[in-house]
Motif scaffolding. Structure first.
Motif, PDB file in Angstrom:
ATOM      1  N   ALA A   1      33.772  38.374  27.180  1.00 37.58           N
ATOM      2  CA  ALA A   1      33.654  39.715  27.136  1.00 37.58           C
ATOM      3  C   ALA A   1      35.010  40.336  27.231  1.00 37.58           C
ATOM      4  CB  ALA A   1      32.874  40.438  28.076  1.00 37.58           C
ATOM      5  N   ALA A   2      35.876  39.857  28.306  1.00 37.27           N
ATOM      6  CA  ALA A   2      37.220  40.509  28.393  1.00 37.27           C
ATOM      7  C   ALA A   2      37.986  40.323  26.927  1.00 37.27           C
ATOM      8  CB  ALA A   2      37.936  39.787  29.664  1.00 37.27           C
ATOM      9  N   ALA A   3      37.985  39.088  26.442  1.00 37.10           N
ATOM     10  CA  ALA A   3      38.766  38.863  25.367  1.00 37.10           C
ATOM     11  C   ALA A   3      38.239  39.832  24.220  1.00 37.10           C
ATOM     12  CB  ALA A   3      38.453  37.368  24.917  1.00 37.10           C
ATOM     13  N   ASP A   4      37.072  39.906  24.148  1.00 38.12           N
ATOM     14  CA  ASP A   4      36.370  40.955  22.988  1.00 38.12           C
ATOM     15  C   ASP A   4      36.799  42.328  23.277  1.00 38.12           C
ATOM     16  OD1 ASP A   4      35.254  38.813  21.867  1.00 38.12           O
ATOM     17  OD2 ASP A   4      33.120  39.370  22.725  1.00 38.12           O
TER      18      ASP A   4
ATOM     19  N   SER B   1      38.925  35.139  46.612  1.00 36.70           N
ATOM     20  CA  SER B   1      38.163  35.570  45.294  1.00 36.70           C
ATOM     21  C   SER B   1      39.036  34.934  43.992  1.00 36.70           C
ATOM     22  CB  SER B   1      38.033  37.031  45.257  1.00 36.70           C
ATOM     23  OG  SER B   1      37.307  37.557  46.199  1.00 36.70           O
ATOM     24  N   GLU B   2      40.305  35.338  44.147  1.00 34.93           N
ATOM     25  CA  GLU B   2      41.247  34.792  43.112  1.00 34.93           C
ATOM     26  C   GLU B   2      41.126  33.098  43.249  1.00 34.93           C
ATOM     27  OE1 GLU B   2      45.478  37.344  42.807  1.00 34.93           O
ATOM     28  OE2 GLU B   2      45.048  35.627  44.165  1.00 34.93           O
ATOM     29  N   GLU B   3      40.900  32.386  44.210  1.00 34.86           N
ATOM     30  CA  GLU B   3      40.611  31.151  44.043  1.00 34.86           C
ATOM     31  C   GLU B   3      39.219  30.674  43.445  1.00 34.86           C
ATOM     32  OE1 GLU B   3      40.879  30.096  48.129  1.00 34.86           O
ATOM     33  OE2 GLU B   3      43.096  30.247  48.103  1.00 34.86           O
ATOM     34  N   LEU B   4      38.218  31.487  43.876  1.00 31.73           N
ATOM     35  CA  LEU B   4      36.861  31.214  43.293  1.00 31.73           C
ATOM     36  C   LEU B   4      36.565  31.503  41.772  1.00 31.73           C
ATOM     37  CD1 LEU B   4      34.788  32.471  46.285  1.00 31.73           C
ATOM     38  CD2 LEU B   4      35.149  30.235  45.754  1.00 31.73           C
ATOM     39  N   THR B   5      37.523  32.464  41.495  1.00 28.69           N
ATOM     40  CA  THR B   5      37.316  32.743  40.055  1.00 28.69           C
ATOM     41  C   THR B   5      38.456  32.485  39.069  1.00 28.69           C
ATOM     42  OG1 THR B   5      38.571  35.064  40.312  1.00 28.69           O
ATOM     43  CG2 THR B   5      36.195  35.345  40.650  1.00 28.69           C
ATOM     44  N   GLY B   6      39.247  31.993  39.803  1.00 25.24           N
ATOM     45  CA  GLY B   6      40.731  31.347  38.682  1.00 25.24           C
ATOM     46  C   GLY B   6      41.297  32.719  38.310  1.00 25.24           C
ATOM     47  N   VAL B   7      41.133  33.927  38.540  1.00 27.26           N
ATOM     48  CA  VAL B   7      41.508  35.283  37.947  1.00 27.26           C
ATOM     49  C   VAL B   7      42.808  35.825  38.951  1.00 27.26           C
ATOM     50  CG1 VAL B   7      41.363  37.377  37.143  1.00 27.26           C
ATOM     51  CG2 VAL B   7      39.514  35.711  36.571  1.00 27.26           C
ATOM     52  N   THR B   8      43.912  35.946  38.447  1.00 28.59           N
ATOM     53  CA  THR B   8      44.936  36.675  39.110  1.00 28.59           C
ATOM     54  C   THR B   8      45.278  38.215  38.455  1.00 28.59           C
ATOM     55  OG1 THR B   8      46.793  35.614  37.959  1.00 28.59           O
ATOM     56  CG2 THR B   8      46.047  34.520  40.137  1.00 28.59           C
TER      57      THR B   8
ATOM     58  N   LEU C   1      32.221  39.217  42.772  1.00 25.64           N
ATOM     59  CA  LEU C   1      33.149  38.310  42.035  1.00 25.64           C
ATOM     60  C   LEU C   1      33.018  38.372  40.667  1.00 25.64           C
ATOM     61  CD1 LEU C   1      32.344  34.812  43.922  1.00 25.64           C
ATOM     62  CD2 LEU C   1      34.551  36.315  44.229  1.00 25.64           C
ATOM     63  N   GLY C   2      32.170  38.753  40.019  1.00 29.99           N
ATOM     64  CA  GLY C   2      31.954  39.112  38.795  1.00 29.99           C
ATOM     65  C   GLY C   2      33.060  40.406  38.190  1.00 29.99           C
ATOM     66  N   HIS C   3      32.808  41.341  39.012  1.00 29.34           N
ATOM     67  CA  HIS C   3      33.673  42.454  38.850  1.00 29.34           C
ATOM     68  C   HIS C   3      34.905  42.250  39.147  1.00 29.34           C
ATOM     69  CE1 HIS C   3      29.856  45.075  38.734  1.00 29.34           C
ATOM     70  NE2 HIS C   3      30.455  45.263  37.735  1.00 29.34           N
ATOM     71  N   PHE C   4      35.517  41.470  40.279  1.00 30.57           N
ATOM     72  CA  PHE C   4      36.746  41.354  40.594  1.00 30.57           C
ATOM     73  C   PHE C   4      37.415  40.646  39.368  1.00 30.57           C
ATOM     74  CE2 PHE C   4      39.954  38.334  42.005  1.00 30.57           C
ATOM     75  CZ  PHE C   4      40.599  38.990  43.054  1.00 30.57           C
ATOM     76  N   ALA C   5      36.627  39.395  38.743  1.00 30.28           N
ATOM     77  CA  ALA C   5      37.020  38.821  37.483  1.00 30.28           C
ATOM     78  C   ALA C   5      37.375  39.709  36.450  1.00 30.28           C
ATOM     79  CB  ALA C   5      36.440  37.510  37.172  1.00 30.28           C
ATOM     80  N   LEU C   6      36.351  40.704  36.024  1.00 32.20           N
ATOM     81  CA  LEU C   6      36.489  41.448  34.845  1.00 32.20           C
ATOM     82  C   LEU C   6      37.541  42.494  34.992  1.00 32.20           C
ATOM     83  CD1 LEU C   6      35.177  42.448  32.307  1.00 32.20           C
ATOM     84  CD2 LEU C   6      33.898  44.034  33.730  1.00 32.20           C
ATOM     85  N   THR C   7      37.727  43.035  36.283  1.00 32.07           N
ATOM     86  CA  THR C   7      38.831  43.965  36.523  1.00 32.07           C
ATOM     87  C   THR C   7      40.246  43.194  36.233  1.00 32.07           C
ATOM     88  OG1 THR C   7      37.458  45.122  37.980  1.00 32.07           O
ATOM     89  CG2 THR C   7      40.047  45.424  38.073  1.00 32.07           C
ATOM     90  N   GLY C   8      40.473  41.997  36.939  1.00 28.23           N
ATOM     91  CA  GLY C   8      41.584  41.407  36.771  1.00 28.23           C
ATOM     92  C   GLY C   8      42.052  40.968  35.268  1.00 28.23           C
ATOM     93  N   LEU C   9      41.072  40.680  34.410  1.00 26.84           N
ATOM     94  CA  LEU C   9      41.253  40.250  33.083  1.00 26.84           C
ATOM     95  C   LEU C   9      41.534  41.548  32.280  1.00 26.84           C
ATOM     96  CD1 LEU C   9      38.356  37.482  32.787  1.00 26.84           C
ATOM     97  CD2 LEU C   9      40.835  37.230  32.800  1.00 26.84           C
ATOM     98  N   LEU C  10      40.920  42.873  32.659  1.00 24.07           N
ATOM     99  CA  LEU C  10      41.234  43.907  31.678  1.00 24.07           C
ATOM    100  C   LEU C  10      42.250  44.965  32.433  1.00 24.07           C
ATOM    101  CD1 LEU C  10      37.765  44.831  31.056  1.00 24.07           C
ATOM    102  CD2 LEU C  10      39.119  43.756  29.498  1.00 24.07           C
ATOM    103  N   LEU C  11      42.843  44.535  33.550  1.00 28.81           N
ATOM    104  CA  LEU C  11      43.767  45.600  34.083  1.00 28.81           C
ATOM    105  C   LEU C  11      45.105  46.067  33.456  1.00 28.81           C
ATOM    106  CD1 LEU C  11      43.749  47.409  36.736  1.00 28.81           C
ATOM    107  CD2 LEU C  11      44.906  45.697  37.705  1.00 28.81           C
TER     108      LEU C  11
END
Length: 299
Positions: free
Chosen positions: A79-82, A289-296, A120-130
């Motif tokens: 979704a973030a890529a789209d 959260s970074e460790e669990l999602t793999g998103v920085t 975690l879902g919103h953490f990851a989405l935010t990191g990928l779109l920020l």
């Protein structure tokens, strides 16, 4: 500005792009509807695309639909890529979607469903779109918490996924406390960059589908007393909309209903629990959260 803030106070949103998660029903739908009617280009980020299309058809304005399952990191990345491909700039990311009091279940990645989806879902989405928000004047990340962040709520680092024993109320409280801690830590990081701010909101007790998994002991009194202790989704969405659009809003603030115990009423600045302001826990939660999602994050 009057404390009886309502949709008439939403500033003109023409030229702005807003992503709203969980926007096919309830609070998310009303948030998306009001933003679109004020001129924003709104994307309904939803798990069920067909329901999303049906919701979009009921909104007057510029509305798109994006598949997003916050219980799957693969779906979040897709979704973030789209969204990145379609929107070189994003003005509002509204982390609204959530689950409340389900039986014990896990996400596609093995996280407890409420912690995995709500936080975690919103953490990851935010990191990928920020990075799409960072240079946009007036851009905001708004994350929806709950009065439930005060109820049996703590960050259980020794058992984040509730593997030893499960409390649907405790797990919900943990996820909603995490939403606030994420907002406050994100705001500290964003403060060094200038343009984007992080804000939190809660809807009080709103009569939406979110209550469907509530224990009977909680759900039945809500049903009987609904006219007195709940408000409709339009009113419940107003704190999120004020956090997202109010010209007086500052980073790190928290908005909720103005009435008794913040159950209902027009949106105003409110306070979160003392525990939510523990910086050491906020920072530890961020690292985990970074460790669990793999998103920085780029901040």
């Amino acid at each position: 500005m009057s404390e009886k803030w309502d949709e008439r106070n939403i500033p003109d949103q023409h030229g702005r792009v807003a992503i709203v998660t969980g926007a096919n029903t309830g609070l998310g739908f009303e948030t998306a509807r009001m933003l679109a009617e004020r001129g924003a280009r709104v994307v309904l980020a939803v798990r069920d695309v067909e329901k999303g299309k049906q919701a979009a058809a009921r909104i007057h304005g510029d509305v798109g639909v994006q598949a997003l399952d916050l219980a799957s990191l693969d779906s979040i990345r897709a979704a973030a890529a789209d969204l990145r491909a379609l929107h070189p700039r994003i003005d509002l990311l509204i982390n609204n979607a959530g689950v409340m009091y389900p039986p014990k279940r896990t996400t596609a990645d093995g996280f407890e469903l409420q912690f995995g989806t709500n936080h975690l879902g919103h953490f990851a989405l935010t990191g990928l779109l920020l990075d799409r928000l960072l240079d946009v004047p007036g851009s905001r990340v708004v994350t929806v918490s709950s009065v439930g962040h005060r109820i049996r709520a703590a960050i259980h680092f020794d058992d984040l996924q509730w593997e030893r024993s499960y409390s649907r109320v405790g797990a919900y409280g943990q996820s909603k406390l995490a939403n606030l801690m994420f907002t406050y830590e994100l705001q500290r990081r964003l403060a060094r960059h200038g343009a984007t701010v992080a804000v939190a909101a809660h809807p009080g007790v709103s009569n939406t589908e979110l209550l469907r998994n509530s224990p009977a002991a909680f759900r039945l009194p809500i049903t009987w007393l609904a006219p007195l202790i709940t408000q409709n989704a339009t009113m419940g969405a107003l704190p999120t909309l004020r956090a997202a659009t109010g010209p007086d809003v500052r980073g790190g603030q928290y908005y909720g209903p103005s009435g008794f115990q913040e159950v209902r009423g027009h949106p105003t600045l409110v306070r979160s629990s003392r525990d939510s302001h523990d910086r050491a826990v906020q920072q530890r939660l961020w690292t985990v959260s970074e460790e669990l999602t793999g998103v920085t994050f780029p901040v």
